[in-house]
Design an enzyme around this catalytic site. Structure first.
Site, mmCIF file in Angstrom:
data_model
loop_
_atom_site.group_PDB
_atom_site.id
_atom_site.type_symbol
_atom_site.label_atom_id
_atom_site.label_comp_id
_atom_site.label_asym_id
_atom_site.label_seq_id
_atom_site.Cartn_x
_atom_site.Cartn_y
_atom_site.Cartn_z
ATOM 1 C CE1 TYR A 73 -13.598 3.363 -3.318
ATOM 2 C CE2 TYR A 73 -14.813 1.340 -3.750
ATOM 3 C CZ TYR A 73 -14.405 2.593 -4.144
ATOM 4 O OH TYR A 73 -14.821 3.098 -5.347
ATOM 5 C CD GLU A 74 -17.716 -5.099 0.930
ATOM 6 O OE1 GLU A 74 -16.580 -5.450 1.297
ATOM 7 O OE2 GLU A 74 -18.670 -5.880 0.861
ATOM 8 C CB THR B 175 -12.660 -3.205 2.452
ATOM 9 O OG1 THR B 175 -13.447 -2.683 1.382
ATOM 10 C CG2 THR B 175 -12.109 -4.567 2.086
ATOM 11 C CG ASP C 64 -7.167 3.757 -6.405
ATOM 12 O OD1 ASP C 64 -7.961 3.968 -5.472
ATOM 13 O OD2 ASP C 64 -5.931 3.830 -6.270
ATOM 14 C CD GLU D 52 -2.677 1.516 0.258
ATOM 15 O OE1 GLU D 52 -3.579 0.749 -0.019
ATOM 16 O OE2 GLU D 52 -2.457 2.548 -0.420
ATOM 17 C CG ASP E 113 -17.661 0.225 -5.909
ATOM 18 O OD1 ASP E 113 -16.463 -0.016 -6.185
ATOM 19 O OD2 ASP E 113 -18.081 1.369 -5.657
HETATM 20 C C1 LIG Z 1 -10.141 2.356 -3.601
HETATM 21 S S1 LIG Z 1 -8.853 1.995 -2.471
HETATM 22 C C2 LIG Z 1 -9.442 0.481 -1.709
HETATM 23 C C3 LIG Z 1 -8.723 0.164 -0.446
HETATM 24 C C4 LIG Z 1 -9.161 -1.113 0.255
HETATM 25 N N1 LIG Z 1 -8.812 -2.290 -0.527
HETATM 26 C C5 LIG Z 1 -10.631 -1.093 0.565
HETATM 27 O O1 LIG Z 1 -11.369 -1.851 -0.080
HETATM 28 O O2 LIG Z 1 -11.039 -0.332 1.451
HETATM 29 C C6 LIG Z 1 -7.529 1.384 -3.527
HETATM 30 C C7 LIG Z 1 -6.199 1.321 -2.815
HETATM 31 O O3 LIG Z 1 -5.220 0.792 -3.695
HETATM 32 C C8 LIG Z 1 -3.991 1.453 -3.436
HETATM 33 N N2 LIG Z 1 -3.106 1.316 -4.601
HETATM 34 C C9 LIG Z 1 -3.121 2.049 -5.724
HETATM 35 N N3 LIG Z 1 -2.147 1.663 -6.567
HETATM 36 C C10 LIG Z 1 -1.477 0.653 -5.931
HETATM 37 C C11 LIG Z 1 -0.360 -0.149 -6.273
HETATM 38 N N4 LIG Z 1 0.285 0.014 -7.452
HETATM 39 N N5 LIG Z 1 0.062 -1.084 -5.398
HETATM 40 C C12 LIG Z 1 -0.582 -1.242 -4.210
HETATM 41 N N6 LIG Z 1 -1.656 -0.513 -3.828
HETATM 42 C C13 LIG Z 1 -2.102 0.423 -4.690
HETATM 43 C C14 LIG Z 1 -4.404 2.874 -3.145
HETATM 44 O O4 LIG Z 1 -3.423 3.599 -2.430
HETATM 45 C C15 LIG Z 1 -5.691 2.666 -2.345
HETATM 46 O O5 LIG Z 1 -5.455 2.623 -0.962
#
Ligand SMILES: C[S@@+](CC[C@H](N)C(=O)[O-])C[C@H]1O[C@@H](n2cnc3c(N)ncnc32)[C@H](O)[C@@H]1O
Length: 258
Positions: free
Chosen positions: A239-240, A237, A163, A114, A199
């Site tokens: 985000y979910e 999670t 993301d 992360e 989602d």
């Molecule tokens: C929309 S958030 C979802 C976080 C968590 N999985 C949740 O469901 O609550 C996406 C996460 O992916 C991380 N992320 C983005 N690019 C990444 C990468 N190349 N390697 C690891 N994590 C990454 C972001 O920093 C962010 O915290």
């Protein structure tokens, strides 16, 4: 080092200078855009509290896998005795899911990647609160970690609510991609599960297309219940929760490494 030991040493040791340097370098890389090839999202949110900074200073040198040399063989040696398998979570956000898996599977080593500093601070707090000795944290985009991991060393992988990058010109930034699947296929044990949740309808399409075109993964689902409902061993999670509150429907996919 066990979190209780980390807690004790937090009172005794001064913060690790290597970690501080690493964090400064990582931040300045992000600010100058040099990390952009790997990670496109935010690296920092609101400022960390002093106790969060201190917890990271003390714990990170023990949590971060050392990528400066080859990975240990077997990879379970990263964790020490009593660990039979290693699972990987990519983009763990606040770390609730990762900490839950670590607490419920004490014989599994969990590695989380992360780049978001506030997420790292949140996971460190979960690790300390839960006394979790079976977690390692890679504080950057997952790509270099994937390149470092030995072949067939990961027994399960999670990409939960990546993301979305909805704009057409940003679609190549999506972490679920043919390139990521190739890298995951190399490090995953044959038969290992890859769990993906989203989602976003467009992201379902991206995921299905990437899996369909991959020679390395299959989707053995028999019916909608399998992707509309989250299994019991898959906690929600942060985000979910936001997606559900906003009325968006979530999809839960379980693919298998051939
Ligand atoms: C929309 S958030 C979802 C976080 C968590 N999985 C949740 O469901 O609550 C996406 C996460 O992916 C991380 N992320 C983005 N690019 C990444 C990468 N190349 N390697 C690891 N994590 C990454 C972001 O920093 C962010 O915290």
């Amino acid at each position: 080092m066990a979190p209780s030991v980390a807690r004790a040493s937090a009172r005794q040791e001064s913060p690790d200078p290597t970690y501080r340097l690493h964090r400064v370098l990582t931040s300045s890389d992000a600010e100058s855009g040099r990390k952009a090839r790997h990670t496109y999202g935010r690296r920092k949110g609101h400022p960390l509290t002093a106790s969060q900074v201190q917890r990271l200073d003390v714990m990170m040198p023990h949590l971060r896998p050392d990528l400066s040399g080859p990975a240990p063989a077997p990879l379970t040696n990263v964790f020490g005795p009593g660990i039979r398998d290693v699972w990987l979570e990519i983009g763990f956000g606040g770390g609730e899911h990762l900490a839950w898996q670590a607490a419920h599977n004490p014989d599994v080593g969990m590695i989380g990647a992360e780049p978001f500093l506030n997420g790292q601070a949140s996971l460190a707090s979960h690790i300390e609160d839960g006394g979790l000795a079976n977690v390692r944290l890679y504080d950057d985009g997952v790509q270099d970690l994937l390149a470092w991991l030995p072949p067939a060393s990961i027994g399960r992988a999670f990409i939960l609510f990546p993301d979305p990058w909805p704009k057409k010109r940003h679609i190549k930034r999506r972490i679920v991609s043919p390139k990521t699947l190739v890298a995951l296929a190399r490090v995953m044990v044959p038969g290992a599960e890859l769990r993906v949740a989203t989602d976003i309808g467009e992201y379902v399409r991206t995921t299905m297309l990437a899996i369909h075109n991959s020679p390395d993964f299959i989707w053995p689902a028999m019916g909608p219940a399998e992707w509309c409902e989250r299994p019991a061993d898959w906690p929600p999670t942060r985000y979910e929760a936001k997606a559900v509150t906003a009325g968006r429907k979530c999809h839960y996919f379980r693919f298998l490494r051939r």
